[in-house]
Design an enzyme around this catalytic site. Sequence first.
Site, short mmCIF file in Angstrom:
data_model
loop_
_atom_site.label_atom_id
_atom_site.label_comp_id
_atom_site.label_asym_id
_atom_site.label_seq_id
_atom_site.Cartn_x
_atom_site.Cartn_y
_atom_site.Cartn_z
N ASP A 51 2.67 -2.61 -7.26
CA ASP A 51 2.38 -3.54 -6.18
C ASP A 51 2.44 -2.75 -4.87
OD1 ASP A 51 1.74 -5.76 -4.72
OD2 ASP A 51 3.22 -7.08 -5.65
N TRP A 52 2.08 -3.41 -3.82
CA TRP A 52 1.93 -2.79 -2.49
C TRP A 52 3.23 -2.05 -2.06
CZ3 TRP A 52 -2.17 -3.74 1.26
CH2 TRP A 52 -1.88 -3.25 2.55
#
Length: 773
Positions: free
Chosen positions: A303-304
């Site tokens: 994820d980011w």
Amino acid sequence: MGERRGRIRQALRRSARASGIVALLFSLGAGAAQAPSNAQLAGAELNRRVEKLLRQMTLEEKAGQLAQYSIGTPTGPGTGRDDYETLVRAGAVGSLFNVVGARETNHYQRIAMEQSRLKIPLLFGFDVIHGHRTLFPTPLAMASSFNPALVEQAMRMAGAEASSEGIRWVFSPMVDIARDARWGRIIEGSGEDPYLGAAMARAYVRGYQGKSLAEPTSVAASVKHFAAYGAAEAGRDYNTVDMSELTLRQVYLPPFQAAVAEGAATVMSAFNSLNGVPATANPQLLTGILRKEWGFNGFVVSDWTAVQELVNHGIALDGATAARKALTAGVEMDMESHLYGPGIPQLVRSGKLSQAVVDEAVRRVLRVKFALGLFEHPYADEKAAAYVATAEKRELARRVAEESIVLLKNEGGVLPLSTSGRKIALVGPLADSAGDMLGAWNGKGDPKDVVTLRAALERRLEGKAQLLYAKGTGILSHDPSGIQQAVKAAEASDVVIAALGEDASQMSGEAASRTRLGLPGHQEQLLQALAATGKPVVLVLFNGHPLVLENAQAHARAIVEAWHPGIEAGNAVANLLFGDVNFSARLPVSLPRSVGQLPLYYSQLSTGRPAGTTDLTRLPRSTGEKYISRYIDEQNSPLYPFGYGLSYTTFDFSPPVLSVPVLKAAAVKKRGQGVMRVKSQVRNTGKVRGTVVAQLYLGLRGASTAQPVRQLVGFERLTLAPGESRDVEFTLGFQELSFLDANAARVVEPGTQYELWVGDSSEATQHARFAME
Ligand code: BGC
């Protein structure tokens, strides 16, 4: 073979316990590799091409394939980089995201295809969560349809729209089970139930990926967030998760497993830590379960900035260690941390990371690129007509919305409304708020394409009835000055429609956890003032979080849970309010009476002191009423239960009839599927045609581990004319009848007793019972 593997697993577990290794053992052990999850990615010719390309790549180019950057509107804290063209030219990027539009994606793709040494196409990703340009209801809303085939159709359209702009990868489906309404991201998934969640997960993957990833309209799915992100402590986003292996496997993993088995090409690792190990550096999850047990042969993206965040989690002192831990655990692509690109070559050269790990990661990424046909067709068609919300697109969006909107209350049959000769007041901050109808992740949806409730009602009522509109108050505002005008409109009308709820982007979705779940701002006061006029109030809720509606319930004669329904919001709600279309949606989450009940879900485990039929609306009057699992100031039950929803008609279920009176555990194990058929006759007992969601729940007693009091094991939508009856039949097999024992092995045990309930909510009462011998 399966049994042998089971025995090996048991033996491994025994020896692990004997050697004092912590009991939480996730993996099946080496050598237990499954068939590949996606046949296309396993193709011989495709893999020959991958190997050939891999042999030509420098270490830097390999690392480049594992790096992903966002250009455009950020969905998290940035890296500070903006030299993307230079990076692409150097072969230092594998994927870009948040670049939208055929011209825009082609611009970067041309640099990759014409100016980089190996001409490896970029893979463009985007958060297409519930539609790209044609916005459908939010995923939680779509789950309310209990109609996976319809969701598949919608997501096919979403994928095709994205793909026409060069986006061949969507960061969806979000399949996190969520049981805490405080968590803003509850709207991104399919709710609290693993069975419904798995059905929806499969539907999304089928919709996005089609029959083949190589079809130009197909996009690769990214199943997220692996894993257990939905169980963030106290419903606070990004928070810690700590849970037993049984709960993980029984509740949180099934939708992931279903999506992977359906062939999902990629998976996104979660932000949270799970039992002390961050999901983004968690080899048990990413390698043990995902790859070894499930045979996942796509790739995992973080994820980011989740790779960088391993430092914040405290399991790495620096970025290089974070990169090494994430990659070796099984995260092949680094989203936005900017650690893999520069870090990997150094780690390999210093002997801290093996070249083989890097090669395997690159292989997985390249496979997906080959499977999508990107090497042959890297570009989007810039000449394609600009997006228009055509009648066909609107029709699908409207149908999905109509099937996603739940009727919670309809006292005295105030609904359906009639048009002729009436005055209708439309009040509230969400009656005419186009942007909010698009939901929290609104892709490239345009508020201009939205039909608001006000617009829909104006068109419908023109020349037939009078519509008096007053906003009343803002969503979050504490300015009560508009309430008086709204009250005047109500007083002058026969009925009031109050469109209240939450702001889509601030109050739901990522980083939008709430501790108070009533209507925000001055909306409760507005509702109260409207009710005080004595006019019947129809409350239409446009919201993300499952709300606490105790107060609203007291003031509204009818309550319609519309969620954030997408571009056809107004038309769908109007069609339902006036009865052109009947309500058919059912809640995919339990709606709490108060925040203090959270997390709340119907499939709780039995406790040693169940409250049973004790009246929980008052203080305990005896020790028997006191020393049980209860609150002294609130009931245990939800205000509205999972699976619940009203219709303009009513339905009746006959007691379930079983195809066999008893089952034999050994035979169930051996035969696998279809060991028991459960039949019930469903009858439309009302005056209009309607669709019911027939639901089958199963409970199990006498097993070696405590089991949920009941859990969903089947559902089916049936449309019946007034007076019509039809049989609904469910089939149970090993999958539905088995459970996890204390070693997390899937078993059926002789000497157990099964309870079944059939009906149209999780409070279904038609009951049957059988024994497992
Ligand atoms: C979210 C993901 C999303 C990603 C890319 C993250 O902050 O958790 O769900 O796909 O951003 O926008």
